[in-house]
Structure formats: C-alpha cells, structure tokens
Design a protein around this motif. Structure first.
Motif, PDB file in Angstrom:
ATOM      1  N   ASN A   1       6.587  14.068   7.155  1.00 42.81           N
ATOM      2  CA  ASN A   1       5.441  13.877   8.052  1.00 42.81           C
ATOM      3  C   ASN A   1       5.267  12.435   8.490  1.00 42.81           C
ATOM      4  N   PHE A   2       5.615  11.485   7.613  1.00 38.91           N
ATOM      5  CA  PHE A   2       5.428  10.076   7.954  1.00 38.91           C
ATOM      6  C   PHE A   2       6.704   9.390   8.430  1.00 38.91           C
ATOM      7  N   MET A   3       7.874   9.878   7.967  1.00 38.29           N
ATOM      8  CA  MET A   3       9.130   9.199   8.281  1.00 38.29           C
ATOM      9  C   MET A   3      10.057  10.046   9.149  1.00 38.29           C
ATOM     10  N   GLY A   4       9.706  11.337   9.349  1.00 41.10           N
ATOM     11  CA  GLY A   4      10.540  12.211  10.159  1.00 41.10           C
ATOM     12  C   GLY A   4      11.771  12.719   9.444  1.00 41.10           C
ATOM     13  N   ASP A   5      11.880  12.459   8.144  1.00 44.94           N
ATOM     14  CA  ASP A   5      13.060  12.839   7.368  1.00 44.94           C
ATOM     15  C   ASP A   5      12.612  13.028   5.924  1.00 44.94           C
ATOM     16  N   MET A   6      12.790  14.243   5.374  1.00 43.60           N
ATOM     17  CA  MET A   6      12.294  14.492   4.023  1.00 43.60           C
ATOM     18  C   MET A   6      13.089  13.732   2.964  1.00 43.60           C
ATOM     19  N   ASN A   7      14.237  13.155   3.348  1.00 47.49           N
ATOM     20  CA  ASN A   7      15.024  12.348   2.424  1.00 47.49           C
ATOM     21  C   ASN A   7      14.783  10.849   2.601  1.00 47.49           C
ATOM     22  N   LYS A   8      13.776  10.516   3.399  1.00 48.32           N
ATOM     23  CA  LYS A   8      13.444   9.112   3.650  1.00 48.32           C
ATOM     24  C   LYS A   8      12.062   8.831   3.060  1.00 48.32           C
ATOM     25  N   PRO A   9      11.975   8.223   1.867  1.00 43.91           N
ATOM     26  CA  PRO A   9      10.681   8.007   1.216  1.00 43.91           C
ATOM     27  C   PRO A   9       9.730   7.163   2.069  1.00 43.91           C
ATOM     28  N   TYR A  10       8.462   7.512   1.999  1.00 40.86           N
ATOM     29  CA  TYR A  10       7.411   6.807   2.729  1.00 40.86           C
ATOM     30  C   TYR A  10       7.050   5.537   1.950  1.00 40.86           C
ATOM     31  N   PRO A  11       7.296   4.349   2.515  1.00 39.98           N
ATOM     32  CA  PRO A  11       7.144   3.100   1.753  1.00 39.98           C
ATOM     33  C   PRO A  11       5.754   2.875   1.167  1.00 39.98           C
ATOM     34  N   ILE A  12       4.709   3.301   1.880  1.00 40.64           N
ATOM     35  CA  ILE A  12       3.352   3.101   1.364  1.00 40.64           C
ATOM     36  C   ILE A  12       3.175   3.862   0.055  1.00 40.64           C
ATOM     37  N   THR A  13       3.624   5.122   0.044  1.00 45.41           N
ATOM     38  CA  THR A  13       3.544   5.927  -1.176  1.00 45.41           C
ATOM     39  C   THR A  13       4.395   5.321  -2.281  1.00 45.41           C
ATOM     40  N   CYS A  14       5.572   4.815  -1.935  1.00 43.57           N
ATOM     41  CA  CYS A  14       6.469   4.217  -2.932  1.00 43.57           C
ATOM     42  C   CYS A  14       5.791   3.061  -3.655  1.00 43.57           C
ATOM     43  N   GLN A  15       5.147   2.179  -2.914  1.00 43.12           N
ATOM     44  CA  GLN A  15       4.515   1.020  -3.535  1.00 43.12           C
ATOM     45  C   GLN A  15       3.406   1.433  -4.491  1.00 43.12           C
ATOM     46  N   MET A  16       2.613   2.416  -4.079  1.00 42.60           N
ATOM     47  CA  MET A  16       1.541   2.882  -4.964  1.00 42.60           C
ATOM     48  C   MET A  16       2.111   3.574  -6.198  1.00 42.60           C
ATOM     49  N   MET A  17       3.155   4.350  -6.002  1.00 44.91           N
ATOM     50  CA  MET A  17       3.791   5.046  -7.118  1.00 44.91           C
ATOM     51  C   MET A  17       4.336   4.059  -8.139  1.00 44.91           C
TER      52      MET A  17
END
Length: 440
Positions: free
Chosen positions: A405-421
């Motif tokens: 939904n955010f990156m257009g590719d389900m294999n491309k992690p969303y950086p905002i979520t990554c940082q929080m994770m």
C-alpha cells in the motif's frame, strides 16, 4: 550481522546469527561499533583491546557472536490454516483512521449471510489437509452487529470439525459498543482471544473514535471493556490502541490503559495516508523517543509489581518461534485468507476490496492460483532491503499489505514502519535484559 546499541546508558550487542543478546561496557561497545560499522576507533589502552578481543573470541568459540546465519527454508503449505471472516461490512462507529473505510471497505455496507459463513467454514475444512487446529477470526466492521450469526457459525464449525477430528480456535475484534452480558458470556465460553479497541485517554480516544452522530465513544465503551476484562479470568484478550501524529505522547495512553486495569495491551502506529493523522518521517525521532519513555515506565511498573504485557516489547530470544517460521512471513495469501460478506476471498483483511487481489470465492474455491503463488513465493529472502538488517529474523520483513500500500511492492519494506519496528525491538531487548537481571 551484529547490532551494537546504547539504551539508557546500557550497552548491548545483538548477534542476529545466533539470536544472542550480550551486555557490555561502553568501551567494548565503542570498539566493536567502530570495527563492525566503520568510524573512528576509540583511543583505548592495549590491554583493554586485548581484553575485548579475548572476550569476543570466547563468545565466537561458543557460537554466540559473529555466528554464521543459519539458512532455513520458509515453511509454505497448500493447507489452509485460518480465515478472517468479515462477518459485517458495517460499523456503529466512524473512526477517522479506519483502513476499512469506517467498516464499508469502499463498497456498500452489508452483512455476511449465514449461508455464506457456513460455506466459508466448509471451504476451510475442505482445504485444511492434515491440520488439526484451525483458526477463524470474526472481523468487521463491527462483528457484534452480527452476534446471532457468529453464534450459529461457531456451533456449526465445532460440530463439523469434531466429525473430522479437528478443532477450531475463534477470535473476535470488537469496538465494545455492543459488548453486553450476552456477548460477554458467549465470548468467555467460545473465544480463544478477544481484541478490544480503545485508544487510551478519553480525549485521545474521542478525537478519532466517534459514533455516527459525531460524538466521542469513550464513555460508551470503557465500562463494557472493564467489565469484560474482570470476567475474563486467565483467558486471552488484549486492548488494542492506535496512535496517530496527534498523540505522539502515546506512552501516556499505554500507562492509562494499564492503570485502568488492563494487563494485556497493544498500541499500534496508525496505518493511513490521511495527512493530519499519518506518521511521517518528521515524526520519527519523537516516536522513537516516546518508545524509550514508554520502556522506562513499563519497567518501573514491573519493578513495583504492577507489570503488564505490552505486545511490542515481547521478545523471546531463547524459545521463540522457530527460524523457518520467522523467515516465512505471516502466511497471508497462502495459508491464511480473508472472506468478505459475499464470500469473495482475499489474501488478508488489508487487501479486502482490492480487486487486483481477488482470489476466488468460498463456493468455488481459489481461482487465482497465480496470486497464491505470489504470496507463497514471498518470504524474508525476497525482501532485498532486509538483507543487512539486524531485525530481520524478528520482524520477518514487515507486513506485505503495508509494503504494497505504501511502496507498491509487498517485498519492499515501508521505511517508516521499519524505523519504528527497530526501535521497538531495541526497547524489547532492553526490557528483557533488565527483567532477567532483576531475577538474579
């Protein structure tokens, strides 16, 4: 992959190859960080460097530091283990951030018929293979608007599963507006887990989670939730909040929930593109600082004997999920599916309504086998951006739906979520170390 980090004046080394967490002094952390990540080497006496190198070698010899990452094949199966039943595409609240379009999923508001729900159960049983334990999550919208249907579906599923030597585990997610004595009794009898939505403090909750007439819903749900939790005993539940850019001080909401008598809590960052609610890059430092604040308050509560379970700080580095499951991602679109009111099948609830991911119908089965293969082929190892991330064996590469939904590719992690994770994982590691240290 070795991750060296400082947390509240404690220094840690996490070795992703072995899953080992080590506490060390400041000099050791600075020396290893410079050696592993580059940068200026600290000016240390030769004897201190020799001591550090000896300690490192001892851990290496035990396979606890700089360990080679074990290659594990993802667990993929053609057996279906779980369904998310969208029993109701309608809701009695109008929450601004709702990814499900306030319950309607960008379509007409409708309820799932009993016939369709039974077909979904039959579909799951037929395609479950040798699995003995199956899962059904009643989802919405607001599932309690269809409580009578849920009761009949549960009775049918238990009866049919029993004939096959199988067992169902049921869960429900509810906003608690209709959580009366009848619903409480039924949930306590039949639901393995119940998720109750409440965002924390009254002013925070009421700003977003409004009724159809635009009024806040906090006063309408808080007593229902408290009554349910008091009745729940040792059965599973958790209260689930959502924070947005409007309450970046969300640690106060978590502590409010804990002090309201709830001992199993989740507080999720909002998933939305609504501009004034979305968590953006400019908010990340504040969010990460707030996780540290929450971690401190969380440990204080535990030290006082007032401990609670906070979902995002739960990290098990010793007996957690096996590596094969960690690299497999969540199973959406392959072993787990969502079924909307008309019986259509989607990979998960966050893909529901997106016709590009319509996979079939419970009456006819899965017709878009190419979509299923796409999800079956997806794993931690297809997420290239995760290759050198210390958190990869803990987060499994992020949520496929959020990535898409955010990156257009389900294999491309969303950086905002990554940082929080990554910050939550550091908090979880620190909490684990301090709680274990307190038991010595």
């Amino acid at each position: 992959m070795v991750h060296i980090f400082n947390f509240k004046n404690y220094n840690y080394i996490y070795d992703s190859g072995s899953g080992s967490l080590h506490e060390c002094d400041k000099d050791t952390a600075a020396y290893l960080k410079a050696k592993c990540e580059g940068g200026v080497m600290p000016n240390l006496p030769a004897e201190k460097i020799a001591e550090i190198e000896a300690d490192v070698q001892a851990l290496k010899d035990k396979g606890l530091l700089f360990a080679e990452e074990v290659k594990a094949a993802p667990i993929k199966s053609n057996e279906i283990k779980a369904l998310c039943l969208h029993i109701c595409h309608d809701c009695n609240l109008r929450c601004r951030y709702c990814f499900a379009d306030e319950g309607a999923y960008h379509a007409e508001r409708e309820f799932m018929s009993l016939e369709t729900a039974i077909s979904a159960i039959d579909f799951l049983l037929k395609n479950s293979g040798n699995r003995k334990v199956l899962e059904v999550d009643f989802f919405g919208g607001e599932p309690l608007m269809c409580l009578d249907t849920i009761k009949k579906v549960v009775a049918y599923a238990k009866r049919e599963a029993g004939k096959l030597g199988k067992k169902f585990l049921f869960t429900t997610t509810t906003n608690a507006l209709l959580l009366d004595d009848d619903a409480i009794e039924f949930f306590n009898s039949e639901m393995e887990n119940v998720v109750l939505s409440i965002d924390g403090r009254k002013e925070v909750h009421d700003a977003i989670r409004k009724t159809k007439n635009g009024k806040g819903s906090f006063d309408l749900v808080i007593d229902h939730i408290k009554k349910f939790v008091r009745s729940r005993g040792d059965k599973h539940y958790y209260v689930r909040g959502t924070f947005t850019s409007k309450n970046l001080d969300f640690s106060k909401d978590v502590i409010f929930l804990a002090e309201s008598g709830f001992d199993s809590i989740s507080m999720e960052p909002v998933v939305t593109d609504i501009d004034d609610l979305q968590i953006k890059e400019e908010h990340l430092k504040t969010v990460c600082d707030e996780y540290e604040t929450l971690c401190g308050k969380y440990l204080e509560k535990h030290e006082k004997g007032e401990g609670f379970n906070f979902f995002h700080f739960n990290i098990d580095l010793e007996g957690g999920t096996c590596l094969q499951k960690r690299v497999s991602a969540c199973g959406a679109g392959n072993e787990y599916f969502s079924v909307v009111p008309n019986g259509d099948i989607y990979p998960c609830h966050q893909f529901a309504g997106n016709k590009d991911f319509l996979m079939g119908n419970v009456r006819d089965g899965i017709e878009r086998k190419d979509i299923r293969k796409r999800f079956a082929d997806s794993s931690l190892f297809t997420r290239e951006d995760c290759k050198n991330c210390f958190a990869k064996f803990i987060c499994s590469g992020g949520c496929s739906a959020n990535n898409y939904n955010f990156m257009g590719d389900m294999n491309k992690p969303y950086p905002i979520t990554c940082q929080m994770m990554k910050k939550r994982i550091e908090c979880g590691m620190h909490s684990l170390a301090r709680k274990k240290d307190g038991k010595k």
